[in-house]
Design a protein around this motif. Structure first.
Motif, short mmCIF file in Angstrom:
data_model
loop_
_atom_site.label_atom_id
_atom_site.label_comp_id
_atom_site.label_asym_id
_atom_site.label_seq_id
_atom_site.Cartn_x
_atom_site.Cartn_y
_atom_site.Cartn_z
N MET A 109 -2.23 2.56 37.01
CA MET A 109 -2.25 1.82 35.74
C MET A 109 -2.86 0.44 35.99
SD MET A 109 0.89 0.98 33.16
CE MET A 109 0.60 0.13 31.61
N SER A 110 -3.83 0.06 35.17
CA SER A 110 -4.54 -1.20 35.37
C SER A 110 -3.67 -2.37 34.94
CB SER A 110 -5.85 -1.22 34.58
OG SER A 110 -5.60 -1.07 33.20
N THR A 111 -3.93 -3.50 35.58
CA THR A 111 -3.22 -4.74 35.25
C THR A 111 -4.14 -5.61 34.40
OG1 THR A 111 -2.01 -4.66 37.33
CG2 THR A 111 -2.10 -6.78 36.20
N ILE A 112 -3.60 -6.14 33.32
CA ILE A 112 -4.40 -6.96 32.41
C ILE A 112 -4.27 -8.42 32.82
CG2 ILE A 112 -4.76 -7.68 30.03
CD1 ILE A 112 -5.50 -4.77 30.63
N PHE A 113 -5.42 -9.07 32.92
CA PHE A 113 -5.48 -10.49 33.24
C PHE A 113 -5.84 -11.26 31.96
CE2 PHE A 113 -8.16 -14.17 34.02
CZ PHE A 113 -7.37 -14.92 34.86
N SER A 114 -5.16 -12.37 31.73
CA SER A 114 -5.45 -13.20 30.56
C SER A 114 -5.55 -14.66 30.96
CB SER A 114 -4.37 -13.04 29.49
OG SER A 114 -4.34 -11.74 28.97
N SER A 115 -6.45 -15.38 30.28
CA SER A 115 -6.52 -16.83 30.39
C SER A 115 -6.27 -17.40 29.00
CB SER A 115 -7.89 -17.27 30.91
OG SER A 115 -7.94 -18.67 31.07
N CYS A 116 -5.38 -18.40 28.94
CA CYS A 116 -4.92 -18.90 27.64
C CYS A 116 -5.22 -20.38 27.48
CB CYS A 116 -3.42 -18.67 27.49
SG CYS A 116 -2.93 -16.93 27.64
N ALA A 117 -5.22 -20.82 26.25
CA ALA A 117 -5.43 -22.23 25.94
C ALA A 117 -4.31 -23.07 26.52
CB ALA A 117 -5.52 -22.43 24.43
N ALA A 118 -4.68 -24.19 27.13
CA ALA A 118 -3.68 -25.05 27.77
C ALA A 118 -2.72 -25.65 26.75
CB ALA A 118 -4.38 -26.17 28.55
N ILE A 119 -3.15 -25.84 25.53
CA ILE A 119 -2.34 -26.55 24.55
C ILE A 119 -1.39 -25.65 23.80
CG2 ILE A 119 -2.42 -28.07 22.53
CD1 ILE A 119 -3.47 -29.25 25.19
N ASN A 120 -1.89 -24.50 23.31
CA ASN A 120 -1.05 -23.67 22.45
C ASN A 120 -0.79 -22.27 22.99
OD1 ASN A 120 -3.48 -22.32 22.02
ND2 ASN A 120 -3.88 -23.35 20.06
N GLY A 121 -1.30 -21.96 24.18
CA GLY A 121 -1.06 -20.65 24.77
C GLY A 121 -1.84 -19.52 24.16
N GLU A 122 -2.78 -19.82 23.27
CA GLU A 122 -3.59 -18.78 22.63
C GLU A 122 -4.45 -18.06 23.68
OE1 GLU A 122 -7.60 -18.57 19.81
OE2 GLU A 122 -6.45 -20.44 19.99
N PRO A 123 -4.41 -16.72 23.74
CA PRO A 123 -5.27 -16.00 24.68
C PRO A 123 -6.75 -16.23 24.35
CG PRO A 123 -3.53 -14.57 23.84
CD PRO A 123 -3.52 -15.81 23.00
N LEU A 124 -7.50 -16.61 25.35
CA LEU A 124 -8.93 -16.89 25.15
C LEU A 124 -9.82 -15.87 25.85
CD1 LEU A 124 -8.91 -20.76 25.73
CD2 LEU A 124 -8.89 -19.54 23.55
N PHE A 125 -9.27 -15.23 26.90
CA PHE A 125 -10.05 -14.24 27.64
C PHE A 125 -9.07 -13.21 28.20
CE2 PHE A 125 -11.61 -12.47 31.59
CZ PHE A 125 -12.90 -12.08 31.26
N VAL B 69 -21.65 -14.31 43.12
CA VAL B 69 -20.45 -13.77 42.50
C VAL B 69 -19.53 -14.95 42.22
CG1 VAL B 69 -18.44 -12.28 42.76
CG2 VAL B 69 -20.66 -11.55 43.66
N LEU B 70 -19.21 -15.16 40.96
CA LEU B 70 -18.36 -16.27 40.54
C LEU B 70 -16.94 -15.78 40.29
CD1 LEU B 70 -17.73 -19.12 39.30
CD2 LEU B 70 -18.56 -18.20 37.12
N LYS B 71 -15.98 -16.45 40.92
CA LYS B 71 -14.58 -16.27 40.51
C LYS B 71 -14.10 -17.61 39.97
CE LYS B 71 -10.61 -16.89 42.13
NZ LYS B 71 -9.92 -17.29 40.85
N PRO B 72 -14.08 -17.77 38.65
CA PRO B 72 -13.60 -19.04 38.10
C PRO B 72 -12.10 -19.18 38.31
CG PRO B 72 -13.97 -17.46 36.34
CD PRO B 72 -14.43 -16.80 37.61
N SER B 73 -11.61 -20.40 38.14
CA SER B 73 -10.17 -20.61 38.18
C SER B 73 -9.50 -19.69 37.17
CB SER B 73 -9.85 -22.07 37.85
OG SER B 73 -8.48 -22.23 37.56
N GLU B 74 -8.34 -19.14 37.56
CA GLU B 74 -7.59 -18.30 36.63
C GLU B 74 -7.15 -19.07 35.40
OE1 GLU B 74 -4.72 -19.27 40.09
OE2 GLU B 74 -6.88 -19.15 39.70
N GLN B 75 -7.22 -20.40 35.46
CA GLN B 75 -6.85 -21.23 34.32
C GLN B 75 -8.05 -21.65 33.49
OE1 GLN B 75 -4.76 -23.93 37.08
NE2 GLN B 75 -2.93 -23.67 35.81
N ALA B 76 -9.23 -21.16 33.88
CA ALA B 76 -10.45 -21.53 33.15
C ALA B 76 -11.43 -20.36 33.09
CB ALA B 76 -11.11 -22.74 33.81
#
Length: 478
Positions: free
Chosen positions: A1-17, A156-163
């Protein structure tokens, strides 16, 4: 089963990616495609590669409001700060082209008479893994991707998990330029993704912008693999020295900006301010404390804010732990720790006084690495003592002298042991036409900025003759 990765807005926690977290086989496939892309891309003319990176600059220019707002939303930067990052990213293009042409383009060394020619060529390193930070999620990885592409590498780019949303935007922007398939790819995730990627046998270079801890871990992971080029841009415990003749108001402005711009989340931000004891010393410190108390702290939606939030509540908690440790060492809070009631990561700038502490306690302070709006001040008897205290840190990224004479600054440059050394300006002052990097625990002799192009390729030396050598080369031993 795959694991879902999400990056969210720093201010309101809205999922952005959101995306599936790649496993080892997926990462291997990415690098396999990159190997093929690297083989093709190195054969593309330099003129064509430059055309692609210039199209990227045009895309940034045309969409600057869009990416500015995304940076601000995802990592909490104030809008003016995010906009400045976009400007720096655009400027990086022509600077990287100029750096390539000046420092890394093929050429002949003083042609000799006869048939022999001495050539220097530059071969791309191959596949570069770029590990990006959250604090400048567009500019800093871009400052490595652009020269890497100009030099003919696949990336190959690995951006910060927070960005990661900014990283995804960057990838789509490059794709819009017509860059060949798989020349630039992105993988997502945190530390485990990075470890798996670094272990790939297809990695030819690793570029990190991050903490000392992360840099040391990668250095250890690559032990026994000298064929992998490693460029580390790490943090610092950056000192600013205030001379006796420095104007108090000027001192307050420059020191506070050095320490608290971008919520203290620049690797060049000042962590220690060292004042030379003099009749003006107390007025300099008072002006600094008063000015910091008046700084307007707020969220990106607050138009008047001068200092925004740190990246996350977890980051604020870690910073508070460092604050408590400083207090336990004997530091006296001049501007105490405070968090805005509206938001848990909205940390007000803090100042602590280490004057009078033991040498051992001061060494502990100089060895700490923190990333947020917190400054430790100290008083010393004279300028020589200030330079010595400024130098007593394992780090060596940035330093600044406020006031003093040209002779004093020359002494400061020679003795402070840092890669970015400024006079009468903030520690955060940097120019795109200059190298940017640290020494000691702040880097591994791979300064970025204008010099980033230097470690994107390897020099190839050739002695070329139009015809085979007619004389017997063994004649030299007869």
């Amino acid at each position: 089963m795959s694991t879902i990765f999400s990056s969210c807005a720093a201010i309101n926690g809205e999922p952005l990616f959101t995306a599936e977290l790649p496993d080892s086989s997926t990462i291997a496939e990415v690098f396999g495609r990159a190997r093929q892309a690297a083989f093709r891309f190195r054969r593309v003319s330099i003129d064509q590669r430059i055309a692609w990176v210039r199209r990227y600059a045009e895309y940034l220019t045309d969409h600057r409001d869009e990416i500015r707002d995304l940076i601000s939303l995802e990592v909490g930067k104030l809008p003016w700060d995010a906009d400045a990052e976009v400007s720096a990213s655009i400027s990086k293009i022509e600077l990287s082209i100029a750096a390539f042409q000046q420092r890394r383009s093929d050429h002949v060394i003083q042609p000799q008479p006869g048939s022999i020619q001495r050539h220097i060529r530059y071969r791309p390193i191959g596949i570069a893994l770029v590990l990006g930070p959250f604090n400048f999620p567009l500019h800093l990885p871009g400052g490595q991707i652009v020269p890497l592409l100009i030099a003919g590498n696949a990336v190959v780019l690995k951006p910060s998990e927070q960005a990661t949303a900014v990283g995804d935007w960057m990838l789509r922007a490059w794709n819009a330029t017509g860059l060949p398939d798989d020349t630039l790819q992105m993988i997502v995730g945190g530390t485990e993704t990075a470890i798996t990627a670094i272990d790939s046998p297809d990695v030819d270079g690793v570029f990190l912008t991050g903490s000392r801890q992360a840099g040391l871990a990668i250095h250890r992971q690559l032990a026994g693999r000298p064929e992998v080029m490693l460029a580390l841009e790490m943090g610092g415990n950056n000192p600013v020295v205030v001379a006796a003749d420095a104007d108090p108001l000027t001192t307050a402005n420059l020191v506070s900006f050095s320490a608290f711009v971008s919520a203290g989340q620049r690797c060049t931000c000042a962590r220690r301010a060292i004042f030379v004891d003099s009749p003006t010393c107390e007025s300099q410190i008072t002006a600094l404390v008063d000015s910091v108390k008046q700084l307007r702290v707020g969220l990106p939606v607050d138009a008047s804010a001068q200092v925004g939030p740190v990246i996350s509540e977890a980051a604020a908690t870690t910073l508070h732990q460092t604050y408590q440790r400083l207090v336990s060492l004997g530091c006296n809070p001049l501007v105490p720790w405070q968090v805005d009631d509206r938001f848990p990561s909205l940390v007000h700038p803090a100042i602590l006084d280490a004057s009078g502490l033991t040498d051992q306690a001061k060494r502990v302070i100089a060895d700490l690495e923190w990333f947020g709006p917190m400054l430790v001040i100290d008083r010393v008897g004279d300028f020589d003592a200030a330079v010595q205290l400024a130098s007593e840190t394992p780090y060596g990224l940035a330093a600044s002298l406020i006031g003093g004479t040209e002779m004093m600054f020359e002494q400061f440059v020679n003795e402070v042991r840092a890669g970015v050394v400024n006079w009468n300006g903030p520690t955060t002052g940097a120019a795109g036409v200059l190298p940017f990097g640290g020494i000691g625990a702040s880097g591994n002799h791979r300064p970025a900025g204008y010099h980033a192009i230097d470690f994107c390729s390897d020099p190839i030396a050739s002695l070329q003759r139009s015809e085979p050598v007619s004389d017997d080369p063994w004649s030299i031993v007869k």
